[in-house]
Enzyme design. Structure first.
Site, PDB file in Angstrom:
ATOM      1  N   THR A   1       0.826  -1.198   0.000  1.00 50.08           N
ATOM      2  CA  THR A   1       0.000   0.000   0.000  1.00 50.08           C
ATOM      3  C   THR A   1       0.865   1.253   0.000  1.00 50.08           C
ATOM      4  O   THR A   1       1.953   1.266   0.558  1.00 50.08           O
ATOM      5  CB  THR A   1      -0.880  -0.016   1.264  1.00 50.08           C
TER       6      THR A   1
ATOM      7  N   ARG B   1     -12.416  -8.786  -2.708  1.00 53.25           N
ATOM      8  CA  ARG B   1     -11.808  -8.556  -1.397  1.00 53.25           C
ATOM      9  C   ARG B   1     -11.407  -7.092  -1.250  1.00 53.25           C
ATOM     10  O   ARG B   1     -10.802  -6.495  -2.135  1.00 53.25           O
ATOM     11  CB  ARG B   1     -10.582  -9.456  -1.226  1.00 53.25           C
ATOM     12  N   VAL B   2     -11.755  -6.492  -0.117  1.00 51.16           N
ATOM     13  CA  VAL B   2     -11.394  -5.112   0.178  1.00 51.16           C
ATOM     14  C   VAL B   2     -10.666  -5.081   1.515  1.00 51.16           C
ATOM     15  O   VAL B   2     -11.142  -5.655   2.498  1.00 51.16           O
ATOM     16  CB  VAL B   2     -12.642  -4.205   0.240  1.00 51.16           C
ATOM     17  N   GLY B   3      -9.516  -4.424   1.551  1.00 59.55           N
ATOM     18  CA  GLY B   3      -8.760  -4.297   2.787  1.00 59.55           C
ATOM     19  C   GLY B   3      -9.061  -2.999   3.505  1.00 59.55           C
ATOM     20  O   GLY B   3     -10.116  -2.382   3.318  1.00 59.55           O
ATOM     21  N   ASP B   4      -8.116  -2.557   4.306  1.00 61.95           N
ATOM     22  CA  ASP B   4      -8.355  -1.391   5.150  1.00 61.95           C
ATOM     23  C   ASP B   4      -8.179  -0.063   4.435  1.00 61.95           C
ATOM     24  O   ASP B   4      -8.729   0.954   4.856  1.00 61.95           O
ATOM     25  CB  ASP B   4      -7.427  -1.435   6.369  1.00 61.95           C
TER      26      ASP B   4
ATOM     27  N   THR C   1      -0.545   0.671   6.449  1.00 63.04           N
ATOM     28  CA  THR C   1      -0.210  -0.347   5.468  1.00 63.04           C
ATOM     29  C   THR C   1       0.047  -1.658   6.204  1.00 63.04           C
ATOM     30  O   THR C   1       0.608  -1.658   7.301  1.00 63.04           O
ATOM     31  CB  THR C   1       1.034   0.038   4.638  1.00 63.04           C
ATOM     32  N   GLY C   2      -0.377  -2.752   5.621  1.00 62.05           N
ATOM     33  CA  GLY C   2      -0.177  -4.036   6.279  1.00 62.05           C
ATOM     34  C   GLY C   2      -1.272  -5.014   5.940  1.00 62.05           C
ATOM     35  O   GLY C   2      -1.923  -4.905   4.897  1.00 62.05           O
TER      36      GLY C   2
END
Length: 297
Positions: free
Chosen positions: A159, A187-190, A209-210
């Site tokens: 990210t 899929r959706v991350g933070d 990020t992570g």
């Protein structure tokens, strides 16, 4: 009176000791100097973070924009968010396809609609209506992010993000990602979730990020800001606490953050984080692995 401008950028915490990140560091050094010039000239923090993240997307050196990671179907789904701390206005897109700069699309959501988050086909349709640059040929548009090798691919740490404080003391944050290799479609991350991967208010600006699922569970970006606002925590202490909480919930990574005064904080619990920062009157710095940093301005 303003504490003076400051800015920080990150290109992901998926850093491995022993590798060279010279190209990514050179890109970050150029961008942090450009951001410093913009802030010195009086540019608003919101514009500065958008420009910096858009440039990282276009570089192809990070897992965002041109460096994005195809999912299991070979599609590229792009996520981004931007937030103006002075007004709490925010915009975000998720699972966006066919658009070159998702952070620009997120800014348009904030400026041109009453919404905060648009996803999937709706986000793509909106971006087209806004006349944003399309991806005409995905195969030639994509690049391979620096440091990736077959069998040793990034696991959600590529990210990119930016936080800034301008000369009027206004804070802003922006984050963009091209997902994780082989992720489930949709899929959706933070990164595009306000309060998880991105946050800015009148006290704090944060970009994470992570491993996105852990940062979502931790409400990481907002938790950091809440620790400062309600608990009176120092920015460094709040950042470290949030990273510990994310790790407890199954994910490592990194965070950049700024408050109304003082320098940026850049923390991580991996081997390193591609990062750069600058502050009025204090120079500019860049680093990747561990605590090894160098001055670049």
């Amino acid at each position: 009176m303003s504490a003076g401008w400051a800015v920080a950028l990150h290109g992901g915490a998926g850093v491995h000791a022993g590798r060279s990140y010279a190209r990514a560091e050179a890109c970050l050094a150029e961008l942090v100097r450009a951001a410093s010039d913009q802030l010195s000239d009086g540019a608003p923090a919101l514009d500065v973070v958008e420009r910096a993240v858009a440039a990282m997307e276009a570089s192809g050196l990070f897992v965002a924009g041109r460096g994005s990671a195809p999912n299991r179907l070979g599609d590229v789904e792009l996520d981004a968010a931007i937030m103006d701390g002075a007004t709490h206005r925010a915009g975000a897109v998720a699972a966006l396809q066919g658009v070159a700069s998702p952070v620009t699309a997120a800014r348009r959501v904030m400026d041109a609609t009453s919404h905060v988050l648009l996803v999937g086909q709706g986000a793509t349709l909106f971006a087209g209506q806004q006349g944003l640059e399309p991806i005409l040929d995905l195969e030639t548009w994509l690049t391979t992010p620096e440091g990736f090798r077959d069998g040793d691919l990034d696991e959600g740490h590529g990210t990119v993000g930016a936080v800034a404080r301008d000369g009027k003391g206004r804070l802003a944050a922006a984050t963009s990602t091209g997902g994780t290799y082989g992720a489930s479609p949709g899929r959706v991350g933070d990164s595009p979730l306000i309060g998880a991967g991105t946050w800015a208010d009148d006290l704090v600006a944060v970009s994470c990020t992570g491993v996105g699922e852990a940062f979502i569970r931790a409400a990481a970006a907002h938790d950091l800001a809440a620790r400062v606002r309600y608990g009176g925590a120092r920015l460094e202490t709040a950042t470290d606490a949030v990273l510990r909480r994310a790790l407890e919930l199954g994910g490592d990574g990194g965070v950049i953050a700024l408050s109304r005064e003082g320098p940026a904080v850049a923390r991580f619990n991996t081997d390193g984080m591609k990062r750069a920062w600058a502050q009025e009157g204090a120079g500019a710095f860049v680093g990747s692995v561990g605590d090894d940093v160098r001055r670049v301005g």
